[in-house]
Write a protein that holds these residues in place. Sequence first.
Motif, PDB file in Angstrom:
ATOM      1  N   ALA A   1      -3.966  12.404  -6.974  1.00 20.75           N
ATOM      2  CA  ALA A   1      -2.795  11.730  -7.537  1.00 20.75           C
ATOM      3  C   ALA A   1      -3.034  10.229  -7.662  1.00 20.75           C
ATOM      4  CB  ALA A   1      -1.567  11.997  -6.670  1.00 20.75           C
ATOM      5  N   ALA A   2      -3.685   9.634  -6.653  1.00 20.40           N
ATOM      6  CA  ALA A   2      -3.981   8.199  -6.705  1.00 20.40           C
ATOM      7  C   ALA A   2      -4.889   7.870  -7.878  1.00 20.40           C
ATOM      8  CB  ALA A   2      -4.618   7.749  -5.395  1.00 20.40           C
ATOM      9  N   LEU A   3      -5.907   8.689  -8.094  1.00 21.74           N
ATOM     10  CA  LEU A   3      -6.805   8.473  -9.228  1.00 21.74           C
ATOM     11  C   LEU A   3      -6.055   8.543 -10.552  1.00 21.74           C
ATOM     12  CD1 LEU A   3      -9.852  10.641  -8.084  1.00 21.74           C
ATOM     13  CD2 LEU A   3      -9.873   8.157  -8.432  1.00 21.74           C
TER      14      LEU A   3
ATOM     15  N   VAL B   1       0.856  -1.185   0.000  1.00 20.31           N
ATOM     16  CA  VAL B   1       0.000   0.000   0.000  1.00 20.31           C
ATOM     17  C   VAL B   1       0.890   1.233   0.000  1.00 20.31           C
ATOM     18  CG1 VAL B   1      -1.829   1.276   1.156  1.00 20.31           C
ATOM     19  CG2 VAL B   1      -1.770  -1.221   1.298  1.00 20.31           C
ATOM     20  N   LEU B   2       0.666   2.121  -0.948  1.00 22.41           N
ATOM     21  CA  LEU B   2       1.389   3.384  -1.027  1.00 22.41           C
ATOM     22  C   LEU B   2       0.444   4.495  -0.588  1.00 22.41           C
ATOM     23  CD1 LEU B   2       3.168   2.843  -4.465  1.00 22.41           C
ATOM     24  CD2 LEU B   2       4.150   2.561  -2.175  1.00 22.41           C
ATOM     25  N   LEU B   3       0.794   5.156   0.502  1.00 22.97           N
ATOM     26  CA  LEU B   3      -0.046   6.204   1.070  1.00 22.97           C
ATOM     27  C   LEU B   3       0.398   7.561   0.547  1.00 22.97           C
ATOM     28  CD1 LEU B   3      -0.160   4.884   4.735  1.00 22.97           C
ATOM     29  CD2 LEU B   3      -1.959   4.704   3.026  1.00 22.97           C
ATOM     30  N   LEU B   4      -0.521   8.266  -0.063  1.00 18.22           N
ATOM     31  CA  LEU B   4      -0.232   9.565  -0.675  1.00 18.22           C
ATOM     32  C   LEU B   4      -0.893  10.649   0.170  1.00 18.22           C
ATOM     33  CD1 LEU B   4      -1.079   8.459  -4.319  1.00 18.22           C
ATOM     34  CD2 LEU B   4       1.181   8.496  -3.240  1.00 18.22           C
ATOM     35  N   PRO B   5      -0.128  11.389   0.955  1.00 18.23           N
ATOM     36  CA  PRO B   5      -0.714  12.373   1.876  1.00 18.23           C
ATOM     37  C   PRO B   5      -1.202  13.610   1.151  1.00 18.23           C
ATOM     38  CG  PRO B   5       1.665  12.449   1.991  1.00 18.23           C
ATOM     39  CD  PRO B   5       1.326  11.307   1.082  1.00 18.23           C
ATOM     40  N   GLY B   6      -1.871  14.476   1.897  1.00 15.86           N
ATOM     41  CA  GLY B   6      -2.392  15.710   1.338  1.00 15.86           C
ATOM     42  C   GLY B   6      -1.317  16.752   1.105  1.00 15.86           C
ATOM     43  N   ALA B   7      -1.761  17.898   0.610  1.00 16.65           N
ATOM     44  CA  ALA B   7      -0.818  18.951   0.249  1.00 16.65           C
ATOM     45  C   ALA B   7      -0.247  19.664   1.463  1.00 16.65           C
ATOM     46  CB  ALA B   7      -1.506  19.952  -0.679  1.00 16.65           C
ATOM     47  N   SER B   8      -0.986  19.643   2.588  1.00 12.90           N
ATOM     48  CA  SER B   8      -0.556  20.398   3.763  1.00 12.90           C
ATOM     49  C   SER B   8      -0.280  19.471   4.935  1.00 12.90           C
ATOM     50  CB  SER B   8      -1.633  21.418   4.160  1.00 12.90           C
ATOM     51  OG  SER B   8      -1.315  22.021   5.397  1.00 12.90           O
ATOM     52  N   ARG B   9       0.847  19.654   5.581  1.00 13.04           N
ATOM     53  CA  ARG B   9       1.166  18.863   6.762  1.00 13.04           C
ATOM     54  C   ARG B   9       0.316  19.286   7.957  1.00 13.04           C
ATOM     55  NH1 ARG B   9       4.970  21.523  10.183  1.00 13.04           N
ATOM     56  NH2 ARG B   9       5.760  23.472   9.322  1.00 13.04           N
ATOM     57  N   PHE B  10      -0.361  20.432   7.822  1.00  9.70           N
ATOM     58  CA  PHE B  10      -1.235  20.898   8.898  1.00  9.70           C
ATOM     59  C   PHE B  10      -2.629  20.275   8.809  1.00  9.70           C
ATOM     60  CE2 PHE B  10       1.816  24.373   8.101  1.00  9.70           C
ATOM     61  CZ  PHE B  10       2.447  24.372   9.334  1.00  9.70           C
ATOM     62  N   SER B  11      -2.888  19.556   7.730  1.00 13.14           N
ATOM     63  CA  SER B  11      -4.160  18.855   7.576  1.00 13.14           C
ATOM     64  C   SER B  11      -3.864  17.427   7.136  1.00 13.14           C
ATOM     65  CB  SER B  11      -5.045  19.571   6.544  1.00 13.14           C
ATOM     66  OG  SER B  11      -6.274  18.897   6.385  1.00 13.14           O
TER      67      SER B  11
ATOM     68  N   LEU C   1      -2.976   2.146  -4.231  1.00 14.81           N
ATOM     69  CA  LEU C   1      -2.702   3.557  -4.016  1.00 14.81           C
ATOM     70  C   LEU C   1      -3.806   4.118  -3.129  1.00 14.81           C
ATOM     71  CD1 LEU C   1      -1.779   4.740  -7.632  1.00 14.81           C
ATOM     72  CD2 LEU C   1      -0.216   4.079  -5.804  1.00 14.81           C
ATOM     73  N   ALA C   2      -3.437   4.671  -1.985  1.00 11.87           N
ATOM     74  CA  ALA C   2      -4.413   5.236  -1.055  1.00 11.87           C
ATOM     75  C   ALA C   2      -4.033   6.682  -0.798  1.00 11.87           C
ATOM     76  CB  ALA C   2      -4.449   4.449   0.245  1.00 11.87           C
TER      77      ALA C   2
END
Length: 244
Positions: free
Chosen positions: A108-110, A34-44, A99-100
């Motif tokens: 990006a996953a889509l 599983v590859l985890l793709l985080p959001g654009a902001s580390r604050f969210s 891809l999650a």
Amino acid sequence: MAQHAPPARGVRLGRAAGARTGSGSTESTVNGVVLLLPGASRFSPGPMRPLARALARAGGAEGLVTHMVLHGGDSAREEQAGWAADEAVRRYGDVPVCLAGYDAGGLAALRAAGHEAVNSVVVIAPCLTEAGRADSPEPVKQLSGRQVLIVHGTNDARSDPEASFRLATRAKKANRSTCRFEVHSDGHGLREHQPEVVALAVDFILGAVFSGRYSRPVTDALAAPPPLGLRMPLASGFGKSLRR
């Protein structure tokens, strides 16, 4: 398979979690990634780190390895996701990859779902406000042949949940193995129902990567015709008594 060059300096996979992949282990101990793709902001951060921990607990014994994709540079996030899938194949061989992604990582996953190693996609609160416009629809052909789960809070003020519903409607026409869950009264970070969101994603990923078996709500959502299977409510307490 043609290999992608590293898209930007600094993009890498985080430490492996789950199946034993350290000294003395072999590639045969890894049966899925599983590859985890985080959001654009580390604050969210959304639910990605709790999801990583839950996947390591639930899937490690079955040979599941989870990596956070640590992005950097100016290349498109989907290119970075494609490189990460290539890197997973290089490290672990011919194993299914999920891809999650959350927020920008969901988009990006889509977009990277067409990679030949990817068998499933989990998209949480994807940023589709612009890409989901009727005059410029997000492509969905790359989702064909993949197991697809979309999760979105109905009170998301940052990313329009109706955009992900429209995308899911088009994706369902190209790929019957698409479902979408709505988290009522929750926002972009899905903080109010994070345990349920994590449990849903774990159930889906383990089913998609290993067994093909899902909990009853996921099975029903995949089987239901639109719009029912694309507006499936995520029940409060989901995951407390799952029987796989």
